[in-house]
Write an enzyme that holds these catalytic residues in place. Structure first.
Site, PDB file in Angstrom:
ATOM      1  N   GLY A  96      37.531  44.011  34.109  1.00  0.00           N
ATOM      2  CA  GLY A  96      36.374  44.430  34.873  1.00  0.00           C
ATOM      3  C   GLY A  96      36.531  44.058  36.331  1.00  0.00           C
ATOM      4  O   GLY A  96      37.547  43.496  36.743  1.00  0.00           O
ATOM      5  N   GLU A  97      35.508  44.378  37.115  1.00  0.00           N
ATOM      6  CA  GLU A  97      35.574  44.120  38.549  1.00  0.00           C
ATOM      7  C   GLU A  97      34.190  43.811  39.079  1.00  0.00           C
ATOM      8  O   GLU A  97      33.200  44.411  38.669  1.00  0.00           O
ATOM      9  CB  GLU A  97      36.140  45.341  39.274  1.00  0.00           C
ATOM     10  CG  GLU A  97      36.349  45.121  40.757  1.00  0.00           C
ATOM     11  CD  GLU A  97      37.074  46.296  41.418  1.00  0.00           C
ATOM     12  OE1 GLU A  97      37.455  46.168  42.588  1.00  0.00           O
ATOM     13  OE2 GLU A  97      37.258  47.326  40.738  1.00  0.00           O
ATOM     14  N   GLY A  98      34.125  42.839  39.983  1.00  0.00           N
ATOM     15  CA  GLY A  98      32.862  42.465  40.603  1.00  0.00           C
ATOM     16  C   GLY A  98      33.074  42.213  42.080  1.00  0.00           C
ATOM     17  O   GLY A  98      34.158  42.455  42.619  1.00  0.00           O
ATOM     18  N   GLY A  99      32.044  41.707  42.749  1.00  0.00           N
ATOM     19  CA  GLY A  99      32.138  41.452  44.183  1.00  0.00           C
ATOM     20  C   GLY A  99      33.185  40.402  44.511  1.00  0.00           C
ATOM     21  O   GLY A  99      33.786  40.432  45.580  1.00  0.00           O
ATOM     22  N   LYS A 127      40.189  35.548  36.700  1.00  0.00           N
ATOM     23  CA  LYS A 127      39.403  36.176  37.766  1.00  0.00           C
ATOM     24  C   LYS A 127      40.126  35.973  39.091  1.00  0.00           C
ATOM     25  O   LYS A 127      40.384  34.851  39.506  1.00  0.00           O
ATOM     26  CB  LYS A 127      37.995  35.576  37.813  1.00  0.00           C
ATOM     27  CG  LYS A 127      37.097  36.232  38.844  1.00  0.00           C
ATOM     28  CD  LYS A 127      35.617  36.089  38.521  1.00  0.00           C
ATOM     29  CE  LYS A 127      35.116  34.668  38.601  1.00  0.00           C
ATOM     30  NZ  LYS A 127      33.642  34.604  38.444  1.00  0.00           N
ATOM     31  N   ASP A 222      21.063  33.389  38.686  1.00  0.00           N
ATOM     32  CA  ASP A 222      21.486  34.785  38.487  1.00  0.00           C
ATOM     33  C   ASP A 222      21.536  35.123  36.999  1.00  0.00           C
ATOM     34  O   ASP A 222      22.525  35.663  36.502  1.00  0.00           O
ATOM     35  CB  ASP A 222      22.839  35.023  39.147  1.00  0.00           C
ATOM     36  CG  ASP A 222      23.066  36.509  39.470  1.00  0.00           C
ATOM     37  OD1 ASP A 222      22.069  37.248  39.578  1.00  0.00           O
ATOM     38  OD2 ASP A 222      24.227  36.912  39.617  1.00  0.00           O
TER      39      ASP A 222
END
Length: 419
Positions: A96-99, A127, A222
């Site tokens: 996956g990918e995030g900020g 990560k 969060d």
């Protein structure tokens, strides 16, 4: 992973950030980094626990009633090792990918954590920060700071880290079932039955309860479906501590910080004032529990204007049994005890109270959820129940593939990523 975004400087005193001041003078480079727990060493990161050696054991006073607090005895990987572990970060190993950056699946030896061939040893999630991301270092520091110290069955385990060549990487245990978000909203995902949803809610509540009851209460900040990860047995664990903060001290009710988080889950008082309370997390928990009951996202701009915000639209229906039944996730197919759903709705209403002081504590929520879990479906009522046909709006919602990228007031939007 949960969505990884940048943190920013906050208006919080040094005493609120660290349990003890460092016993030595910080170097200019460390001061620029702004994080007492990490010092540069030949381009790499070295972890130490404020004024104690990295290999020191936690004192008895540091250990809470459940889980345990440990000093950062994490493995420091080299960049080369992590390249071997992930087949040089090949696209087909990306989870996956995030900020913060991308997450890759890799394999390591169970005992030494050295790189192994795919399928050998244990799987891990790596990560890797985006070099162009300004928030990468700060989020990396926060992850090491919190997950390096806290250990609990309902927090994702951080195995190690790497700081090399201006790249920041984190190595976690691999969570086979991905995020709760994917199971609730991804097109084609197998529906989660009622008892599994309740188990996930209880596990997540245990994780938050542990954080809130630690020696220095931790505000997760969060809490959302994408940050709840599931292992092969659907055990839930909280991930992504990039925005976590130590709670208020010296009798204060809150800390003041720049507003960061995810719009739709962030508590209204936090968005309005920047005042962050321990019970700001409770609001987010209520939003996720509402998502689990309805099968609908907290925010979805593709829904009709009056239904975009799930809380605003659905909360009035929590007051009435008939209305509640209409908004329950049709993919549950009425296979749940109505009394349990009513009690869960009551928890949600309390969690979403506009005034944080009237929201229940997480340990009280956990206790109530376990009572709800004990409620069994009445076979007679089940056989007589009339299955309601899911309305078109909810059917469309469950097949809505596009993730949210909704931002507001400095908050951050949700994206489909793991860890």
């Amino acid at each position: 992973m949960g969505n990884c975004f940048g943190t920013h400087p906050v208006n919080i005193s040094h005493s609120q950030c660290t349990s003890k001041p460092p016993s030595r003078e910080q170097t200019d480079e460390e001061k620029r980094n702004g994080f007492e727990g990490i010092s540069p060493e030949k381009g790499k990161g070295k972890i130490y626990n404020n004024n104690t050696p990295a290999d020191a054991m936690a004192t008895a006073a540091d250990v809470p009633s459940s889980g345990k607090i440990v000093t950062p005895n994490l493995k420091m990987f080299t960049l080369q090792e992590l390249k071997q572990t992930t087949k040089n970060f090949r696209p087909d190993s990306m989870l996956g990918e995030g900020g913060f950056g991308r997450v890759f699946k890799g394999w390591v030896d169970e005992k030494t954590y050295g790189p192994t061939k795919a399928g050998t040893g244990i799987a891990v999630a790596v990560k890797k920060s985006n070099p162009d991301s300004p928030q990468g270092l700060e989020e990396w520091q926060a992850e090491v700071k919190f997950l390096g110290k806290f250990s609990h069955p309902n927090l994702v385990k951080l195995i190690g880290y790497c700081w090399e060549d201006k790249q920041f990487l984190l190595v976690y245990e691999y969570m086979q079932k991905g995020s709760l978000e994917n199971h609730l909203f991804r097109r084609g995902a197998e529906p989660l039955p009622w008892h599994v949803r309740l188990k996930i809610a209880i596990d997540a509540a245990k994780g938050l309860t542990f954080l809130h009851s630690s020696e220095k209460s931790v505000i997760y900040r969060d809490f959302k479906a994408s940050n709840i990860l599931l292992d092969g047995a659907y055990n839930a664990k909280l991930s992504d501590f990039g925005l976590a903060k130590f709670g208020p001290i010296n009798g204060h009710s809150h800390i003041t910080t720049r507003v960061m988080g995810t719009y739709g889950y962030a508590a209204p008082e936090y968005i309005a004032t920047g005042h962050l309370y321990v019970k700001s997390d409770v609001y987010g928990f209520g939003v996720v529990l509402l998502e689990m009951l309805t099968g609908l996202r907290a925010l979805d701009p593709n829904r009709p204007s009056g239904e975009i915000n799930l809380v605003e639209w659905a909360v009035p229906s929590l007051e009435n049994k008939k209305k509640l039944k209409k908004i329950m996730d049709p993919r549950l197919e009425n296979k749940y005890p109505m009394e349990a759903a009513i009690q869960a709705a009551e928890i949600i209403k309390k969690c979403l109270h506009s005034d944080p002081k009237y929201r229940p504590s997480m340990d009280k929520i956990l206790e109530t959820l376990e009572q709800v879990n004990a409620i069994q479906e009445n076979p007679k009522k089940k056989s007589c129940s009339i299955k309601t046909k899911p309305n078109n709006k909810q059917q469309q919602e469950h097949h809505h593939r596009s993730p949210l990228r909704f931002k507001h007031n400095g908050t951050r939007g949700a994206r489909p990523s793991h860890y």
